[in-house]
Every structure is written in structure tokens, then in C-alpha cells.
Design an enzyme around this catalytic site. Structure first.
Site, short mmCIF file in Angstrom:
data_model
loop_
_atom_site.label_atom_id
_atom_site.label_comp_id
_atom_site.label_asym_id
_atom_site.label_seq_id
_atom_site.Cartn_x
_atom_site.Cartn_y
_atom_site.Cartn_z
N ILE A 249 3.20 21.59 33.52
CA ILE A 249 4.51 21.69 32.85
C ILE A 249 5.55 22.37 33.73
O ILE A 249 6.70 22.41 33.39
CB ILE A 249 4.41 22.43 31.49
N GLU B 268 5.66 30.73 41.10
CA GLU B 268 5.66 31.16 42.49
C GLU B 268 4.27 31.02 43.12
O GLU B 268 4.12 30.70 44.29
CB GLU B 268 6.15 32.62 42.54
N GLY C 211 1.67 29.07 41.89
CA GLY C 211 0.97 27.80 41.69
C GLY C 211 1.52 27.10 40.46
O GLY C 211 2.55 27.51 39.91
N LYS D 277 -1.43 29.59 33.86
CA LYS D 277 -0.80 29.77 35.16
C LYS D 277 -1.92 29.82 36.19
O LYS D 277 -2.90 30.54 36.00
CB LYS D 277 -0.04 31.11 35.20
N ASP E 162 13.93 42.46 34.55
CA ASP E 162 14.40 41.09 34.79
C ASP E 162 14.56 40.35 33.47
O ASP E 162 14.15 39.20 33.33
CB ASP E 162 13.42 40.36 35.71
O1 ACK Z 1 11.49 25.85 30.90
P1 ACK Z 1 10.09 25.48 30.89
O2 ACK Z 1 9.63 24.28 30.17
O3 ACK Z 1 9.21 26.73 30.39
O4 ACK Z 1 9.54 25.48 32.39
C1 ACK Z 1 8.91 26.68 32.74
C2 ACK Z 1 7.63 26.41 33.51
O5 ACK Z 1 6.56 26.66 32.64
C3 ACK Z 1 7.47 27.30 34.75
O6 ACK Z 1 7.46 28.64 34.38
C4 ACK Z 1 7.02 26.88 31.33
N1 ACK Z 1 6.19 27.90 30.71
C5 ACK Z 1 5.84 29.08 31.23
N2 ACK Z 1 5.06 29.75 30.34
C6 ACK Z 1 4.92 28.95 29.27
C7 ACK Z 1 4.24 29.07 28.02
N3 ACK Z 1 3.56 30.17 27.73
N4 ACK Z 1 4.31 28.06 27.16
C8 ACK Z 1 5.01 26.95 27.45
N5 ACK Z 1 5.68 26.78 28.61
C9 ACK Z 1 5.63 27.77 29.51
C10 ACK Z 1 8.45 27.32 31.44
#
Ligand code: ACK
Length: 685
Positions: free
Chosen positions: A328, A332, A334, A354, A447
């Protein structure tokens, strides 16, 4: 135009009653009939035991401001009689209601006036004061008429306009009180109010809340904070107490040692000592004193071996329980994937995973897992939940709850204009609540930004992206400052940019920026201004203007979060209770900044920016036309000159009322920022 129709009935009517006043409040109808001219009217009926025997209340009862043509969704009812069932029918109306043949759409609420509200608080005492705090206590009310839920303490700085005392009597008292006030709550009949200015007088009044509602406010009490000497005196007092206690304690120790030696009770003493040492160890984890009842954040970097930290705070997951479904995003370290986690005896849950890409060095693995060590310490509905980690096989993974709508900034950009103000405030309330939890635990995020908030399918917002310095290294928004640190300038408080003073108060600043991002549906703070210009503008006192359609109360809160003096910014607990109040009383969100700062239609290419041809137009637009002659007489004849005015200039030309000074200054600030933005974009002004 499409046809319009009468609105549906108002919703969620609630009442709040005390001895003299009954406040009715409701939420606007779900369907406004496609029109903006919504008003409300309230009909009062007195009903006996049989609901069919109702009669109109008649002239005895008073409505404030009135009972028809109400613009706000609340009304106060006065002069009601005790021990009567009143039924109030609240109808929403618009310009076509009168023309409609369909039955009236109203919501009714019945109020029985036999509840006696609590009596007033009597005397309020100042227990002590330091430079920034005042401790107060008071007696419980004589007749609480029910269990006391809590006390509300309202306070504001006592300020007089800087004009000759002889003129004071021209000003109404409300002019002083219009200045923003703060309030806090306490369950006990005492409070310590913090974040005050040194050597400054404050006015306090307090009311009590029971299940039957609020009492009236107590009389006003005036107390002053101390100056520098008072804190030194207090510190000296404390030193004296500690010194006395130390001398006394030492004497006691000598006596007890002699006693033990003489009576042979050393065995008992040693056992007791060992027990207390065990307890102390339990509270002292890795050098961090943990007080029972308050959970404190532990910095994983204080562990000599950081892998110990990750196993202390995160569960190891067997990778066979994880099913990766799709990628998705990219982090940084992976890929970020979505998938499912199976827990024995439980349903599969959706998760985000992650991963740490192969070929990493030790430092990268440690930095990657640091986030899990931090997240694993938190347990709050508005903080992203850690399910566990995979460290014993490859790839190394961090598994967290899945948030269907991804990060807040892109989510809002995708759904520009789709939410009600209440929904947006609900999101902000969630973020503030998560931040309150973090600050209570002593964790400073550093942040906080909409890109680091995740949204689930219920629009719940959760704070994510933990990891201290690492967070800043990864954040594409972070830029190097002159002091060498990497900082997301637009989101960061000036003291954190200037000398890396990060604190919960600097998180509050960032929270104000997140509020702005949310209310502008993911607009970039300060638009295309350069980082350097943002720093300079903030230093000169400029602040982001309210986004379009933003309630004035929310912009006020943002400005409060962006106070230069960090101790003056609200605490997250204050922010949560302020937003709660707005949500409970949605009518407070009806006044938009545009209503205060009416902008004329602007010609040309930049319709969203105010473009004032003359000083007189500008003053009219902010309803300050009465000062035209003052401006002209003092030589401020063009907007160019006006835009250079300072607050002192404004006072000097005779704007004496603080409310008027504030309106003019805030309009000038907004204009200056817009001008800069227009110039940045290369528009010809
Ligand atoms: O804006 P997004 O769809 O939401 O794109 C970023 C991407 O992964 C890189 O960080 C998505 N993301 C991160 N953590 C989660 C999570 N817990 N549930 C769903 N999407 C996530 C984030």
C-alpha cells in the site's frame, strides 16, 4: 435553481436547568431543504398528567433572545414555575416553510421543573501563587442537591485598555470580558491553574455541576500571580522544608539504628528493606522512575541493548500467522503492506505491515524497531495500536492495526469539502485526545502533522509515526536548520526550530497547524512560501489566516496554539475540553471567520483574496467604518501605508477599544499574509 423544501426537524434536543434559567440546545436538521435561510421557533406547552391536556404556556414565560426567528440552535427560557411539566416543540423553518402544506416537522422535549439546581459556591481562597500558577480552594456549596460531578473554573486576565482612567467609564464592563477567557475543571473543591503570566491579575469565577445541571457562577474573585521574587521565596521555602526534614530525618535515623542494634531487630529491618527495594525496582525500569498510577514513556535509546526494549514492549509474532495481501505504500525502510493477522482463538484482523528491506545494517534495524518499542508502550483509541513485531525471521516486520482511509492529509484532499464542520471537529478532537495521552505519558512527538495521522473507516483519527529523531530523518518535509537538525519547518514551533526546544508545548504548535490542515482539507500550510520566509513571517508575528468556512472559534484556538510564548499555549487537556464544548454546543461553530471579516467580491484572477482599493472600503468591510476619519487625519490614506501599521500606531490614532484593536490587527495580519502569498505566486498586486 433546484426546487427547495422546508427543513426536517431539529435533532438531539437537550436541556440544562438551574434555579432561574432553562437552556434548550439542539443540533441543526439533517436536511436544510437545500436552503441557507434556516431559523428556529420554539412553542411552549404546559401539560398535565395526560399528554392530551396541553395548553400554550402564555405570557408568564420569557425566551431569550426570542422564541421565533432564532438563528442559533439554542434558547434560554426564564420565569418558569416550579413543579410543572413543560413541553417545548422546536421547529426548523426556512423561506418556504410557510408555503408548504405538509405537517410541521418539530422535535419535542418535556422538562419537569422540580429539580433544584445546586446553590452557589461561596468564598474562593488563594492558597498560593507562583509566577505562572495560582492554587485556589473553596467550600462545597451548602445545598448541592445531588452528587457533585465537578467544578468549572472560568478565568481571564484583568486587562484595562491603555487609556486614561478618566475614560474608563465610557467602556462597558463586557469590553474587558470580551478578551478570551479560559476554563478548566476540577473534581475536588480546589484547583491549580497553570500557564498564567507573571505578576498579572486574573479574575476567577466558579460554578458547580451536578446531574441536574450547573449552579450559577460564584461572584468574581481577583487574584494575582507572583513575580520572580515570589518563586525564589517559594523555592527557598521548599529548601527550608527539605533541609528541616533532612535534619529531622537524620536524627530519627540515628535513633532507629541504635534501637535496632540494641533490640536485635536487624533481621526484620533487612527483610523489610529488601521488600521495599523490590518495589522500587519494579517502579524503576531501566533508570526511569515510574510512579504508580501514572504510566511514563520510556525512551528505548536508554536501553544499552535496544533489542531488549523491543521485546519488553512488543509481542513477537510468528510469521505464519501473517498473510500479506498487497503493497500500500513505501516507507523509508521498506514497503508498507496490508494483510491479515490470525490470533489463536480469535477472528483474523486486518493489519498494516511495515517491512525492513534486506541488506540493512545494524543501525537501520535498530532504528526501524525503535518505532515498535515506542508504539508498544501506548494504549489509547487515538494512537495507532501495535499488534507485534517479527524479529526472529526475515523480513523483519512491524504489524499495526489497519486504517482503511490511510493518512489524513491525502484523505482530506481526496474528499475536499465532503464533511460537516462537526465531523472535522470530531477528527480534531480525536487527535487532541491522542496527543493528551502522549503528553501525559511524557512523550513528545516532534513531527505531528496531518501526514502522520491515520484515518480508519469510522473517520477515527489516530496519531502514528513515532521514533524521535528517526521520524525527522524520514520526513520528506523535514529540512536542515542552521543548527544542523532536520526539522519540518512549517509544523514546528519557533523555539524548536531556533534551539531544538521540543516539548508538549511545541507539539501544541504543530497541533494548531494540523487544525489548519484539517479545516482547509489538506492545503499546504503557508502554501508555496519558502521555509525561510515562513520562519521570518512567524518571527514578525504573522500567523496563518482562517481557512475558508472555518468557524471563528476554531481559528481562535489555532492562534492560541501559535502563541510565541510556549507557556501561554493551551495544554492538550484544555484543547480536548474546548473541542468537547464546541461539539456539545454546535451553534458555537456557526460564526465563520468570513462573517467577521466580510470580504467584498474581488475582481480579476485571484477571487479568493481580499483586494481592498481604499482604506475606507477595508474599514467598512471589517465593520470599523467609524474610524475612517482617524485613519485619514493621521495620514494613513492608502492600504500600502496601513499595512505597515503596528498595534501602537493603531492605538495612537485613537482606536481605544481592545475588541476593535484586535479586529483591525487580525485583519491586517490576514491581509499581509495574503499579500505575501500573492507576491510569492507572482500575481501583480
Ligand atoms: O496515505 P496512505 O494510503 O497511508 O499511504 C501511506 C503508506 O502506507 C506509507 O506510509 C499507509 N499506511 C501506513 N500505515 C498504515 C496503516 N496502519 N493502515 C493503513 N495504511 C497505512 C499510509
Amino acid at each position: 435553481m433546484a426546487c427547495t423544501r422546508p427543513p426536517s426537524a431539529p435533532r438531539n434536543v437537550i436541556f440544562n436547568i438551574n434555579e432561574t434559567a432553562l437552556l434548550l440546545e439542539w443540533s441543526p436538521p439533517s436536511d436544510t431543504g437545500g436552503r441557507k435561510d434556516l431559523t428556529y421557533s420554539v412553542i411552549c406547552k404546559k401539560c398535565g398528567s395526560d399528554a392530551s391536556q396541553c395548553e400554550i404556556c402564555g405570557g408568564g414565560i420569557r425566551f431569550v433572545p426570542r422564541h421565533t426567528g432564532l438563528i442559533n440552535s439554542s434558547v434560554t427560557v426564564l420565569d418558569f414555575v416550579s413543579h410543572v411539566n413543560y413541553t417545548f416543540e422546536i421547529e426548523a423553518m426556512n423561506g418556504v416553510s410557510e408555503l408548504s402544506f405538509s405537517p410541521k416537522q418539530f422535535t419535542a422535549i418535556t422538562v419537569t421543573t422540580d429539580q433544584d439546581a445546586p446553590s452557589l459556591i461561596g468564598m474562593v481562597r488563594k492558597d498560593w501563587a507562583s509566577q505562572n500558577s495560582i492554587a485556589l480552594s473553596w467550600q462545597e456549596p451548602d445545598f448541592p442537591n445531588g452528587a457533585i460531578l465537578d467544578y468549572e473554573i472560568k478565568y481571564y486576565e484583568k486587562v484595562y485598555p491603555r487609556i486614561a482612567p478618566a475614560f474608563w467609564h465610557y467602556l462597558r464592563v463586557e469590553e474587558h470580558e470580551q478578551l478570551s477567557y479560559s476554563s478548566t475543571r476540577s473534581k475536588a473543591p480546589s484547583v491549580i491553574v497553570t500557564g498564567l503570566k507573571p505578576a498579572t491579575k486574573y479574575i476567577f469565577h466558579i460554578r458547580v455541576r451536578t446531574a441536574t445541571g450547573y449552579s450559577g457562577y460564584s461572584q468574581k474573585f481577583e487574584f494575582e500571580t507572583g513575580d520572580e521574587t515570589s518563586d525564589i521565596a517559594a523555592e527557598q521555602g521548599q529548601i527550608l522544608v527539605i533541609a528541616t526534614a533532612a535534619v529531622g530525618g537524620f536524627t530519627l535515623l540515628v535513633i532507629l539504628t541504635l534501637f535496632f542494634l540494641i533490640t536485635g531487630r536487624c533481621q526484620w529491618y533487612i527483610k523489610a528493606k529488601m521488600k521495599s527495594e523490590e518495589k522500587r525496582r519494579a517502579h524503576l525500569q531501566n533508570g526511569h522512575l515510574r510512579f504508580p498510577g501514572t504510566k511514563t514513556y520510556i525512551d528505548p535509546d536508554t536501553y544499552e541493548d535496544p533489542s531488549l526494549a523491543v521485546h519488553e514492549f512488543a509481542k513477537e509474532i510468528d510469521p505464519s500467522r501473517i498473510r500479506i495481501e498487497r503493497v500500500i505504500g513505501a516507507g523509508e525502510f521498506g514497503e508498507v503492506c496490508s494483510g491479515r493477522l490470525k490470533t489463536p482463538g480469535k477472528r483474523e484482523i486486518p493489519v498494516a505491515i511495515k517491512t525492513l528491506k534486506g541488506g540493512y545494517v545494524d543501525r537501520q534495524r535498530r532504528d526501524f524497531l525503535r518505532e515498535a518499542s515506542i508504539m508498544g508502550q501506548f494504549d489509547h483509541p487515538n494512537i495507532i495500536r501495535l499488534e507485534g513485531v517479527v524479529t526472529k525471521s526475515r523480513p523483519v516486520m512491524i504489524v499495526v492495526e489497519y486504517m482503511e482511509n490511510g493518512s489524513l492529509d491525502s484523505f482530506l484532499r481526496k474528499h475536499d469539502g465532503h464533511f460537516t464542520v462537526i465531523q472535522l471537529v470530531g477528527m480534531l478532537r480525536g487527535i487532541a485526545s491522542g496527543m493528551k495521552y502522549l503528553s501525559d505519558m511524557g512523550y513528545v512527538h516532534r513531527d505531528l502533522a496531518a501526514r502522520n495521522i491515520l484515518v480508519n473507516s469510522n473517520l477515527m483519527c489516530k496519531v502514528s509515526d513515532f521514533g524521535l529523531s528517526r521520524v525527522l530523518e524520514d520526513d520528506p518535509e523535514a529540512a536542515y536548520t542552521t543548527s544542523g537538525g532536520k526539522i519540518p519547518i512549517r509544523w514546528t514551533a519557533p523555539e524548536a526550530i531556533a534551539y531544538r526546544k521540543f516539548s508538549s508545548a511545541s507539539d501544541t504548535w504543530s497541533y494548531g497547524i494540523v487544525m489548519w490542515e484539517v479545516m482547509s482539507y489538506g492545503e499546504r500550510p503557508y502554501w508555496e512560501m519558502s521555509n525561510q520566509d515562513v520562519i521570518l513571517s512567524i518571527e514578525e508575528g504573522y500567523r496563518l489566516p482562517a481557512p475558508m468556512g472555518c468557524p471563528a472559534s476554531l481559528h481562535q484556538l489555532m492562534l492560541h496554539c501559535w502563541q510565541k510564548e510556549r507557556n501561554h499555549r493551551p495544554k492538550f487537556t484544555d484543547i480536548v475540553s474546548f473541542l468537547d464544548k464546541l461539539i456539545r454546543n454546535p451553534s458555537s461553530l456557526h460564526t465563520l471567520v468570513e462573517d467577521i471579516l466580510v470580504m467584498p467580491d474581488s475582481p480579476g484572477e485571484v477571487p479568493e483574496y481580499p483586494f481592498f482599493v481604499s482604506v475606507s472600503d477595508w474599514l467598512d468591510s471589517i465593520k470599523m467604518g467609524q474610524y475612517k476619519t482617524n485613519f485619514m487625519a493621521a495620514g494613513y490614506t492608502t492600504m500600502d501605508l496601513v499595512l505597515r501599521m503596528s498595534i501602537d500606531d493603531i492605538r495612537r490614532i485613537g482606536v481605544v477599544l481592545i475588541g476593535h484593536q484586535r479586529r483591525i490587527v487580525s485583519s491586517l495580519q490576514t491581509l499581509r499574509l495574503h499579500m505575501m502569498h500573492i507576491q510569492e505566486k507572482g500575481f501583480h498586486v
